[in-house]
Design an enzyme around this catalytic site. Structure first.
Site, PDB file in Angstrom:
ATOM      1  N   SER A 123       0.840  -1.195   0.000  1.00 18.21           N
ATOM      2  CA  SER A 123       0.000   0.000   0.000  1.00 18.21           C
ATOM      3  C   SER A 123       0.872   1.240   0.000  1.00 18.21           C
ATOM      4  O   SER A 123       1.963   1.245   0.587  1.00 18.21           O
ATOM      5  CB  SER A 123      -0.857  -0.019   1.270  1.00 18.21           C
ATOM      6  N   TYR A 147      -0.889  -0.701  10.868  1.00 23.64           N
ATOM      7  CA  TYR A 147      -1.251  -1.311   9.579  1.00 23.64           C
ATOM      8  C   TYR A 147      -0.146  -1.036   8.549  1.00 23.64           C
ATOM      9  O   TYR A 147       0.356  -1.952   7.893  1.00 23.64           O
ATOM     10  CB  TYR A 147      -2.606  -0.753   9.099  1.00 23.64           C
ATOM     11  N   LYS A 151       2.738  -3.606   6.644  1.00 22.57           N
ATOM     12  CA  LYS A 151       3.022  -3.714   5.204  1.00 22.57           C
ATOM     13  C   LYS A 151       4.515  -3.493   4.942  1.00 22.57           C
ATOM     14  O   LYS A 151       5.129  -4.192   4.127  1.00 22.57           O
ATOM     15  CB  LYS A 151       2.190  -2.693   4.418  1.00 22.57           C
ATOM     16  N   ARG A 294      -9.162  14.499  10.323  1.00 23.80           N
ATOM     17  CA  ARG A 294      -9.063  13.173  10.946  1.00 23.80           C
ATOM     18  C   ARG A 294      -7.609  12.975  11.362  1.00 23.80           C
ATOM     19  O   ARG A 294      -6.708  13.129  10.530  1.00 23.80           O
ATOM     20  CB  ARG A 294      -9.501  12.120   9.936  1.00 23.80           C
TER      21      ARG A 294
HETATM   22  C1  UD1 Z   1      -6.873   5.130   3.973  1.00 20.95           C
HETATM   23  C2  UD1 Z   1      -5.879   4.646   4.961  1.00 20.95           C
HETATM   24  C3  UD1 Z   1      -4.736   4.000   4.202  1.00 20.95           C
HETATM   25  C4  UD1 Z   1      -5.257   2.859   3.349  1.00 20.95           C
HETATM   26  C5  UD1 Z   1      -6.322   3.411   2.406  1.00 20.95           C
HETATM   27  C6  UD1 Z   1      -6.970   2.292   1.625  1.00 20.95           C
HETATM   28  C7  UD1 Z   1      -6.136   6.167   6.839  1.00 20.95           C
HETATM   29  C8  UD1 Z   1      -5.527   7.258   7.651  1.00 20.95           C
HETATM   30  N1  UD1 Z   1      -5.442   5.747   5.782  1.00 20.95           N
HETATM   31  O1  UD1 Z   1      -6.264   6.099   3.185  1.00 20.95           O
HETATM   32  O2  UD1 Z   1      -3.779   3.502   5.109  1.00 20.95           O
HETATM   33  O3  UD1 Z   1      -4.222   2.280   2.622  1.00 20.95           O
HETATM   34  O4  UD1 Z   1      -7.329   4.070   3.159  1.00 20.95           O
HETATM   35  O5  UD1 Z   1      -7.724   2.836   0.585  1.00 20.95           O
HETATM   36  O6  UD1 Z   1      -7.207   5.672   7.147  1.00 20.95           O
HETATM   37  N2  UD1 Z   1     -12.510  11.477   4.031  1.00 20.95           N
HETATM   38  C9  UD1 Z   1     -13.518  12.332   4.447  1.00 20.95           C
HETATM   39  N3  UD1 Z   1     -14.625  11.776   5.045  1.00 20.95           N
HETATM   40  C10 UD1 Z   1     -14.779  10.444   5.231  1.00 20.95           C
HETATM   41  C11 UD1 Z   1     -13.740   9.563   4.787  1.00 20.95           C
HETATM   42  C12 UD1 Z   1     -12.626  10.121   4.205  1.00 20.95           C
HETATM   43  O7  UD1 Z   1     -13.425  13.560   4.294  1.00 20.95           O
HETATM   44  O8  UD1 Z   1     -15.802  10.006   5.782  1.00 20.95           O
HETATM   45  C13 UD1 Z   1     -11.325  12.056   3.358  1.00 20.95           C
HETATM   46  C14 UD1 Z   1     -10.017  11.797   4.074  1.00 20.95           C
HETATM   47  O9  UD1 Z   1      -9.774  12.812   5.010  1.00 20.95           O
HETATM   48  C15 UD1 Z   1      -9.029  11.785   2.895  1.00 20.95           C
HETATM   49  C16 UD1 Z   1      -9.845  11.231   1.730  1.00 20.95           C
HETATM   50  O10 UD1 Z   1     -11.207  11.422   2.104  1.00 20.95           O
HETATM   51  O11 UD1 Z   1      -8.655  13.109   2.571  1.00 20.95           O
HETATM   52  C17 UD1 Z   1      -9.593   9.760   1.475  1.00 20.95           C
HETATM   53  O12 UD1 Z   1      -9.790   9.035   2.676  1.00 20.95           O
HETATM   54  P1  UD1 Z   1      -9.801   7.435   2.719  1.00 20.95           P
HETATM   55  O13 UD1 Z   1     -10.701   6.927   1.672  1.00 20.95           O
HETATM   56  O14 UD1 Z   1     -10.065   7.033   4.131  1.00 20.95           O
HETATM   57  O15 UD1 Z   1      -8.346   7.037   2.265  1.00 20.95           O
HETATM   58  P2  UD1 Z   1      -6.913   7.463   2.882  1.00 20.95           P
HETATM   59  O16 UD1 Z   1      -7.052   8.248   4.109  1.00 20.95           O
HETATM   60  O17 UD1 Z   1      -6.126   8.056   1.779  1.00 20.95           O
END
Ligand code: UD1
Length: 341
Positions: A123, A147, A151, A294
């Site tokens: 990842s 996590y 990896k 977050r």
């Molecule tokens: C997350 C994991 C990462 C993992 C990946 C798998 C974290 C900190 N990181 O990455 O280790 O490999 O998923 O796809 O969890 N967001 C919102 N509202 C929400 C959910 C997300 O605003 O309800 C935003 C987040 O702040 C971020 C973006 O959407 O900016 C993407 O979030 P997410 O899909 O959780 O992925 P990652 O954080 O990049």
């Protein structure tokens, strides 16, 4: 024959479809701890081909050896693992056990069976907070949670294994943010409980399972202040695994055959870009509110996908609109995922 651990999971099931379509025989090895056997029935429905299922746990070396022998696999694609960041902070030992120990047992079994071709699901989380963008594979590794560290440890273990025995052929694939679904609408992401990740959450808002999206932070140094990520269509990602298998097949002992490769598009999109694209695809309004950042999140993360292109001849083809349209097709046809209500 390809043995696919975690083949019933989100990325695993999409990869099984592409393997079967390409004419490979497939044996899935899965313990269903975070997946459904229904996904495999759907894989067979899509491809009109049969696969073999072995229910088992990678940490069980005996079961792993038996599966490798019975399947007579010529390569393993190893997806099985846990992947929730928050859960890994609360309960790190299960992450080291499932992910690190699970992979260790798998490679011990492979040694025992003289099977030496492995594609591993890593990842982009191994990079941690980017020092420089786009992320190239030689960017320093500094994962920020258990996590991600699991990896990174596995990557190191696999590189050590290759150093000790150059007849191993290993591809370590670092995924960016996999989203979307197969265009049949029959398989897709089916998170248990409330989704942590953006696209499945947005999908559940669109289908009415969640009221509104919390946008975690709007004060990041990005064009619209919300987090930017490299979303990659899961079918493109699945095809990357087939390209990796091909590359390993022709890799010789002279060439380095422990490959570490980013699988991303190279294009970053913000949270609000995703919301707008999803509204367009679903023709639904996605209510959202801006919430605090977050903890542990980073501003921006996107790949330099050049190595994948040069070494694998792979590049992502599907854009954000297709990712959202296919996600919506899956979600609207299966509002409660694989479990029918
Ligand atoms: C997350 C994991 C990462 C993992 C990946 C798998 C974290 C900190 N990181 O990455 O280790 O490999 O998923 O796809 O969890 N967001 C919102 N509202 C929400 C959910 C997300 O605003 O309800 C935003 C987040 O702040 C971020 C973006 O959407 O900016 C993407 O979030 P997410 O899909 O959780 O992925 P990652 O954080 O990049």
């Amino acid at each position: 024959m390809i043995l696919v651990t975690g083949g019933a999971g989100y990325i695993g099931s999409h990869t099984c479809v592409e393997l079967l379509n390409a004419g490979f025989d497939v044996t899935v090895f899965d313990n269903f701890c975070n997946s459904s056997p229904e996904a495999l029935i759907r894989v067979e429905q899509i491809t009109r081909k049969k696969l073999t299922l072995i229910t088992g746990d990678c940490r069980d070396r005996g079961a792993m050896i038996k599966a490798l022998k019975e399947s007579q696999a010529s390569a393993v694609i190893h997806f099985a693992g846990l992947k929730a960041v928050g859960e890994s902070v609360e309960n790190p030992t299960i992450y080291y056990d499932n992910n690190v120990v699970g992979t260790l047992r798998l490679i011990e079994a492979m040694q025992e069976c003289q099977l030496k071709t492995l594609v591993f699901s890593s990842s982009a989380t191994v990079y941690g907070d980017p020092v420089k963008l786009p992320l190239t594979e030689d960017h320093p590794l500094a994962p920020t949670n258990p996590y991600g560290r699991s990896k990174k440890m596995i990557e190191e273990m696999l590189c050590d294994l290759y150093q000790s025995d150059h007849s191993f052929k290993i591809a370590i694939l670092r995924y960016f943010n996999p989203v979307g679904a197969h265009d049949s609408g029959l398989i897709g992401e089916d998170p248990r409980g409330i989704p942590n990740n953006l696209m499945p959450f947005v999908a559940q808002v669109a289908v009415g399972r969640q009221e509104s999206l919390s946008v975690w932070g709007s004060d990041y140094p990005t064009p619209d202040g919300t987090g930017v990520r490299d979303y990659i269509h899961v079918v493109d990602l699945a095809l990357g695994h087939l390209k990796a298998l091909e590359a390993l097949k022709i890799a010789s002992e002279k060439r380095n055959s422990c490959l570490t490769i980013n699988l991303g598009t190279g294009q970053g999109y913000s949270v609000l870009d995703v919301v707008r694209a999803y509204e367009k695809a679903s023709k639904k309004n996605i209510p959202y509110r801006i919430a605090p950042r977050r903890p542990g999140d980073i501003a921006s993360c996107y790949a330099d996908p050049k190595r994948a292109h040069d070494v694998l001849g792979w590049q992502a083809k599907l854009g954000l609109d297709e990712m959202c349209a296919n996600s919506w097709h899956w979600q609207s046809n299966n509002p409660t995922g694989y479990q029918q209500n």
